[in-house]
Enzyme design. Structure first.
Site, PDB file in Angstrom:
ATOM      1  N   ASP A   2      18.486  47.154  57.682  1.00 43.90           N
ATOM      2  CA  ASP A   2      19.189  46.644  56.508  1.00 43.90           C
ATOM      3  C   ASP A   2      20.457  45.883  56.897  1.00 43.90           C
ATOM      4  OD1 ASP A   2      19.452  46.211  53.858  1.00 43.90           O
ATOM      5  OD2 ASP A   2      20.278  48.167  53.374  1.00 43.90           O
ATOM      6  N   ASN A   4      20.566  42.258  56.987  1.00 43.89           N
ATOM      7  CA  ASN A   4      20.324  40.898  57.496  1.00 43.89           C
ATOM      8  C   ASN A   4      20.922  39.835  56.583  1.00 43.89           C
ATOM      9  OD1 ASN A   4      18.815  42.103  59.453  1.00 43.89           O
ATOM     10  ND2 ASN A   4      16.837  41.591  58.573  1.00 43.89           N
ATOM     11  N   GLY A   5      20.700  40.011  55.265  1.00 47.39           N
ATOM     12  CA  GLY A   5      21.168  39.032  54.283  1.00 47.39           C
ATOM     13  C   GLY A   5      22.685  38.939  54.300  1.00 47.39           C
ATOM     14  N   TRP A   7      24.692  39.859  56.691  1.00 46.70           N
ATOM     15  CA  TRP A   7      25.126  39.326  58.003  1.00 46.70           C
ATOM     16  C   TRP A   7      25.135  37.797  57.952  1.00 46.70           C
ATOM     17  CZ3 TRP A   7      23.070  36.134  61.735  1.00 46.70           C
ATOM     18  CH2 TRP A   7      23.615  36.212  63.020  1.00 46.70           C
ATOM     19  N   ARG A  15      19.919  33.368  54.059  1.00 46.90           N
ATOM     20  CA  ARG A  15      19.476  34.724  54.404  1.00 46.90           C
ATOM     21  C   ARG A  15      18.469  34.758  55.557  1.00 46.90           C
ATOM     22  NH1 ARG A  15      20.263  38.777  50.870  1.00 46.90           N
ATOM     23  NH2 ARG A  15      18.296  39.708  51.484  1.00 46.90           N
ATOM     24  N   HIS A  19      17.516  37.276  58.941  1.00 50.17           N
ATOM     25  CA  HIS A  19      16.239  37.895  59.323  1.00 50.17           C
ATOM     26  C   HIS A  19      15.855  37.488  60.748  1.00 50.17           C
ATOM     27  CE1 HIS A  19      15.944  39.507  55.381  1.00 50.17           C
ATOM     28  NE2 HIS A  19      15.666  38.368  54.763  1.00 50.17           N
ATOM     29  N   ASP A  49       8.407  47.050  47.590  1.00 49.40           N
ATOM     30  CA  ASP A  49       9.292  46.528  46.545  1.00 49.40           C
ATOM     31  C   ASP A  49       9.916  45.179  46.935  1.00 49.40           C
ATOM     32  OD1 ASP A  49       8.906  48.583  44.679  1.00 49.40           O
ATOM     33  OD2 ASP A  49      10.239  49.900  45.828  1.00 49.40           O
ATOM     34  N   ARG A  53      11.431  39.855  45.862  1.00 48.42           N
ATOM     35  CA  ARG A  53      12.398  38.853  46.353  1.00 48.42           C
ATOM     36  C   ARG A  53      11.897  37.445  46.034  1.00 48.42           C
ATOM     37  NH1 ARG A  53      15.652  41.049  51.526  1.00 48.42           N
ATOM     38  NH2 ARG A  53      15.953  43.139  50.686  1.00 48.42           N
ATOM     39  N   LEU A 113       5.883  53.693  74.600  1.00 53.96           N
ATOM     40  CA  LEU A 113       6.483  53.717  73.259  1.00 53.96           C
ATOM     41  C   LEU A 113       5.420  53.378  72.232  1.00 53.96           C
ATOM     42  CD1 LEU A 113       9.131  53.772  71.471  1.00 53.96           C
ATOM     43  CD2 LEU A 113       9.202  51.295  71.760  1.00 53.96           C
ATOM     44  N   ARG A 155      19.704  54.392  59.114  1.00 48.28           N
ATOM     45  CA  ARG A 155      19.773  53.266  58.173  1.00 48.28           C
ATOM     46  C   ARG A 155      21.039  52.466  58.454  1.00 48.28           C
ATOM     47  NH1 ARG A 155      17.937  52.295  52.068  1.00 48.28           N
ATOM     48  NH2 ARG A 155      18.647  50.135  51.980  1.00 48.28           N
TER      49      ARG A 155
HETATM   50  C1  FPP Z   1      16.640  44.166  55.065  1.00 51.40           C
HETATM   51  O1  FPP Z   1      17.838  43.416  54.996  1.00 51.40           O
HETATM   52  C2  FPP Z   1      15.676  43.478  55.887  1.00 51.40           C
HETATM   53  C3  FPP Z   1      14.441  43.070  55.468  1.00 51.40           C
HETATM   54  C4  FPP Z   1      13.931  43.314  54.101  1.00 51.40           C
HETATM   55  C5  FPP Z   1      13.541  42.307  56.348  1.00 51.40           C
HETATM   56  C6  FPP Z   1      13.472  42.754  57.773  1.00 51.40           C
HETATM   57  C7  FPP Z   1      12.488  41.903  58.484  1.00 51.40           C
HETATM   58  C8  FPP Z   1      12.699  41.236  59.626  1.00 51.40           C
HETATM   59  C9  FPP Z   1      13.935  41.366  60.441  1.00 51.40           C
HETATM   60  C10 FPP Z   1      11.637  40.283  60.130  1.00 51.40           C
HETATM   61  C11 FPP Z   1      10.454  40.931  60.746  1.00 51.40           C
HETATM   62  C12 FPP Z   1      10.834  41.818  61.845  1.00 51.40           C
HETATM   63  C13 FPP Z   1       9.981  42.500  62.617  1.00 51.40           C
HETATM   64  C14 FPP Z   1      10.509  43.383  63.686  1.00 51.40           C
HETATM   65  C15 FPP Z   1       8.509  42.439  62.441  1.00 51.40           C
HETATM   66  P1  FPP Z   1      18.253  42.730  53.639  1.00 51.40           P
HETATM   67  O2  FPP Z   1      17.585  41.402  53.545  1.00 51.40           O
HETATM   68  O3  FPP Z   1      17.955  43.644  52.504  1.00 51.40           O
HETATM   69  O4  FPP Z   1      19.795  42.553  53.864  1.00 51.40           O
HETATM   70  P2  FPP Z   1      20.937  42.729  52.775  1.00 51.40           P
HETATM   71  O5  FPP Z   1      20.886  44.154  52.297  1.00 51.40           O
HETATM   72  O6  FPP Z   1      22.179  42.434  53.556  1.00 51.40           O
HETATM   73  O7  FPP Z   1      20.672  41.738  51.690  1.00 51.40           O
END
Ligand code: FPP
Length: 220
Positions: A2, A4-5, A7, A15, A19, A49, A53, A113, A155
């Site tokens: 969690d 990425n967006g 960041w 966004r 990712h 869910d 998006r 692993l 998390r």
């Molecule tokens: C949550 O951050 C992240 C996701 C819903 C997507 C994660 C997917 C990837 C990194 C790509 C695929 C990766 C692999 C390893 C197969 P968010 O977007 O909810 O961030 P935020 O809470 O800051 O908005």
């Protein structure tokens, strides 16, 4: 994974850049996991869910997942990583399901692993699906069908909830919540979470064994 967006937003970027940076973080964590004592690692890449998006973000995530599987397969083979995808496959497009099947087959012999990537995954749906496949439902049968118990659940991104992730398996998981955004997470953060885990007193509902009484100590 969690954060990425946020960041990306903090850097004035769309966004999807977050990712992409999240994929780099996943690579670092997969590489560090065996050395940190982790033998099974499950990454939550796309929740059931997350279909809510915007379509452009969903599409970008699906593409990223496909390229991750393709690019990482040789590295997984080299590092003894067995890759599996958990979750529903019937709503994924056929190019992605083929990429999943190829990656799973090519890495099936990995023993260092077990890397599980959750895609279109819902913990509640996973429980329902497992229960539906069991003729005589019991706790043992469900446990067997559903997958390994979780010891440590991390998390990132500052939220403190499970968001439908590995619900049954996390019955006695130790929870670590960190404010670090996933793209900034790495080997040191994983090691710190594992250290935190080892400092916990895991009683599984029991009581700690009594301390030896004085006279017992004297008799010894
Ligand atoms: C949550 O951050 C992240 C996701 C819903 C997507 C994660 C997917 C990837 C990194 C790509 C695929 C990766 C692999 C390893 C197969 P968010 O977007 O909810 O961030 P935020 O809470 O800051 O908005």
């Amino acid at each position: 994974m969690d954060g990425n967006g946020r960041w990306a937003a903090a850097r004035g970027l769309p966004r999807i850049f977050g990712h992409r940076a999240g994929v780099e973080a996943a690579r670092r964590v997969v590489e560090a996991a065996p050395g940190a004592g982790v033998s099974i690692l499950t990454l939550f890449a796309f929740s059931s869910d997350n279909w809510r998006r915007p379509p452009a973000e969903v599409d970008a995530l699906m593409r990223l997942m496909g390229s991750y599987l393709q690019n990482e397969t040789p590295r997984c083979i080299e590092q003894g990583v067995r890759l599996e995808v958990i979750g529903r496959r019937d709503r994924l497009d056929s190019a992605l399901t083929s990429a999943i099947a190829r990656a799973e087959a090519a890495t099936a012999h990995g023993r260092r692993l077990r890397l599980r990537i959750a895609v279109d995954y819902s913990g509640r749906d996973a429980i329902l699906a497992a229960a539906r496949g069991i003729p005589e439902l019991s706790r043992d049968a469900l446990e067997l069908a559903i997958g390994p118990a979780v010891d440590l659940l991390i998390r990132t991104g500052g939220e403190r909830r499970l968001s439908d992730f590995l619900l049954w398996e996390s019955a006695y998981a130790e929870l670590v919540f960190t404010r670090t955004m996933w793209p900034d997470f790495g080997a040191t953060d994983l090691a710190a979470a594992v250290r935190d885990f080892h400092s916990r007193d895991r009683r599984f509902g029991a009581v700690p064994p009594p301390a030896p009484r004085r006279e017992q100590a004297w008799l010894d």
